[in-house]
Design an enzyme around this catalytic site. Sequence first.
Site, PDB file in Angstrom:
ATOM      1  N   ASP A 124      22.035  13.585 -34.457  1.00  0.00           N
ATOM      2  CA  ASP A 124      23.158  14.234 -35.139  1.00  0.00           C
ATOM      3  C   ASP A 124      24.154  13.234 -35.733  1.00  0.00           C
ATOM      4  O   ASP A 124      25.206  13.632 -36.233  1.00  0.00           O
ATOM      5  CB  ASP A 124      23.920  15.145 -34.152  1.00  0.00           C
ATOM      6  CG  ASP A 124      23.401  16.584 -34.158  1.00  0.00           C
ATOM      7  OD1 ASP A 124      22.786  17.000 -35.158  1.00  0.00           O
ATOM      8  OD2 ASP A 124      23.629  17.292 -33.153  1.00  0.00           O
ATOM      9  N   ARG A 147      25.509  14.404 -27.785  1.00  0.00           N
ATOM     10  CA  ARG A 147      26.190  13.594 -28.813  1.00  0.00           C
ATOM     11  C   ARG A 147      27.169  12.580 -28.226  1.00  0.00           C
ATOM     12  O   ARG A 147      27.803  11.831 -28.984  1.00  0.00           O
ATOM     13  CB  ARG A 147      26.924  14.511 -29.810  1.00  0.00           C
ATOM     14  CG  ARG A 147      25.992  15.463 -30.556  1.00  0.00           C
ATOM     15  CD  ARG A 147      26.674  16.084 -31.765  1.00  0.00           C
ATOM     16  NE  ARG A 147      26.981  15.086 -32.788  1.00  0.00           N
ATOM     17  CZ  ARG A 147      27.694  15.341 -33.887  1.00  0.00           C
ATOM     18  NH1 ARG A 147      28.187  16.542 -34.100  1.00  0.00           N
ATOM     19  NH2 ARG A 147      27.927  14.380 -34.777  1.00  0.00           N
ATOM     20  N   ARG A 201      34.628  23.653 -29.635  1.00  0.00           N
ATOM     21  CA  ARG A 201      34.365  22.248 -29.331  1.00  0.00           C
ATOM     22  C   ARG A 201      35.621  21.546 -28.804  1.00  0.00           C
ATOM     23  O   ARG A 201      35.703  21.199 -27.635  1.00  0.00           O
ATOM     24  CB  ARG A 201      33.821  21.527 -30.562  1.00  0.00           C
ATOM     25  CG  ARG A 201      32.501  22.119 -31.101  1.00  0.00           C
ATOM     26  CD  ARG A 201      31.345  21.796 -30.186  1.00  0.00           C
ATOM     27  NE  ARG A 201      30.081  22.310 -30.658  1.00  0.00           N
ATOM     28  CZ  ARG A 201      29.226  21.665 -31.443  1.00  0.00           C
ATOM     29  NH1 ARG A 201      29.516  20.462 -31.896  1.00  0.00           N
ATOM     30  NH2 ARG A 201      28.069  22.210 -31.792  1.00  0.00           N
ATOM     31  N   HIS A 215      33.359  24.654 -35.871  1.00  0.00           N
ATOM     32  CA  HIS A 215      34.294  23.562 -36.148  1.00  0.00           C
ATOM     33  C   HIS A 215      35.260  24.038 -37.234  1.00  0.00           C
ATOM     34  O   HIS A 215      34.848  24.777 -38.142  1.00  0.00           O
ATOM     35  CB  HIS A 215      33.555  22.344 -36.727  1.00  0.00           C
ATOM     36  CG  HIS A 215      33.003  21.373 -35.734  1.00  0.00           C
ATOM     37  ND1 HIS A 215      31.819  20.689 -35.957  1.00  0.00           N
ATOM     38  CD2 HIS A 215      33.481  20.919 -34.539  1.00  0.00           C
ATOM     39  CE1 HIS A 215      31.586  19.875 -34.930  1.00  0.00           C
ATOM     40  NE2 HIS A 215      32.568  19.991 -34.063  1.00  0.00           N
ATOM     41  N   CYS A 239      30.801  17.587 -43.024  1.00  0.00           N
ATOM     42  CA  CYS A 239      30.293  17.066 -41.744  1.00  0.00           C
ATOM     43  C   CYS A 239      29.721  15.664 -41.904  1.00  0.00           C
ATOM     44  O   CYS A 239      29.756  14.860 -40.980  1.00  0.00           O
ATOM     45  CB  CYS A 239      29.207  17.973 -41.186  1.00  0.00           C
ATOM     46  SG  CYS A 239      29.749  19.641 -40.836  1.00  0.00           S
TER      47      CYS A 239
HETATM   48  N1  ARG Z   1      24.532  19.466 -35.037  1.00  0.00           N
HETATM   49  C1  ARG Z   1      25.908  19.046 -35.102  1.00  0.00           C
HETATM   50  C2  ARG Z   1      26.678  19.664 -33.962  1.00  0.00           C
HETATM   51  O1  ARG Z   1      26.447  20.815 -33.674  1.00  0.00           O
HETATM   52  C3  ARG Z   1      26.510  19.406 -36.411  1.00  0.00           C
HETATM   53  C4  ARG Z   1      27.898  18.871 -36.589  1.00  0.00           C
HETATM   54  C5  ARG Z   1      28.530  19.315 -37.854  1.00  0.00           C
HETATM   55  N2  ARG Z   1      29.688  18.602 -38.141  1.00  0.00           N
HETATM   56  C6  ARG Z   1      30.855  19.121 -38.551  1.00  0.00           C
HETATM   57  N3  ARG Z   1      31.798  18.308 -38.879  1.00  0.00           N
HETATM   58  N4  ARG Z   1      31.052  20.415 -38.564  1.00  0.00           N
HETATM   59  O2  ARG Z   1      27.519  19.032 -33.359  1.00  0.00           O
END
Ligand code: ARG
Length: 269
Positions: A65, A90, A136, A165, A262
């Site tokens: 990612d 991550r 998140r 996000h 992203c």
């Molecule tokens: N697969 C990543 C996650 O779920 C995608 C992140 C996308 N980034 C963003 N800035 N919205 O964390």
Amino acid sequence: MYTPRRYLMCPPAYFAVTYSINPWMDPAKPVDLPLAVAQWESLRDTYRSLGHTVEELEPDPELPDMVYAANGALVVDGRVLGARFAHPERAREAAVHREWYRTRGFAEVREPEHVNEGEGDFAVTASWLLAGRGFRSSPLSHPEAQEFFGRPVVGLDLVDPRFYHLDTALCVLDDTRDGAVMYYPRAFSPGSRAVLARLFPDAVIAGEADARAFGLNAVSDGHHVVLPQAAVGLFEPLRERGYEPVGVDLGELLKGGGSVKCCTAELRG
Ligand code: ARG
């Protein structure tokens, strides 16, 4: 107002969907890696053709990612608030980003106490930091960012898991004026929607289809708005307000739940 920008991006050399931490990620769906790379390169080249500088972060084969570079930090006035990821998959990306900033001469690089996913959940307007929470970033990351940057933080509650996000639901179009944003109201709680309506009465309001096409996951330099070309409903409202929409196709990267913004961290100041 157009100003040339400096961005940090990470090539998707090892991009893959091997786990699922948002509703867009389906490990059973194949990813076309050469296509992902070509789409990413065309985004990078689009920025360069618009007069922006793009720095590249070295990808790590164990961090699929990492292409979503926006999540690695928030940089304002040359001060760097590092990330702390919500998911263990991550987690290691945070240190890679901090190291990059340290070795590039950024003097203030903070390892955060609370979970925050960088520009995924923080957006910068002329006067404020807009900050998402709910999926998140921890609500406690908001006062931490306010203290670190000395800018008022406006906390916004995200309620739809597809828009996990802030940068999937809201985009700052001009960071020299406070009113210039576009957003998808239904991604936010009723109270946060009221806050947005109060702060941004002239915002571009996105509909469901454009939000689903990741149309809010856009990057603006104050004039050009680089956004997924599938978000067709946003082009006219942007033009009416004097912006120049620039459509790109990042379809492969959408399979990881991300698009233009992203993939793009902004290095401010
Ligand atoms: N697969 C990543 C996650 O779920 C995608 C992140 C996308 N980034 C963003 N800035 N919205 O964390």
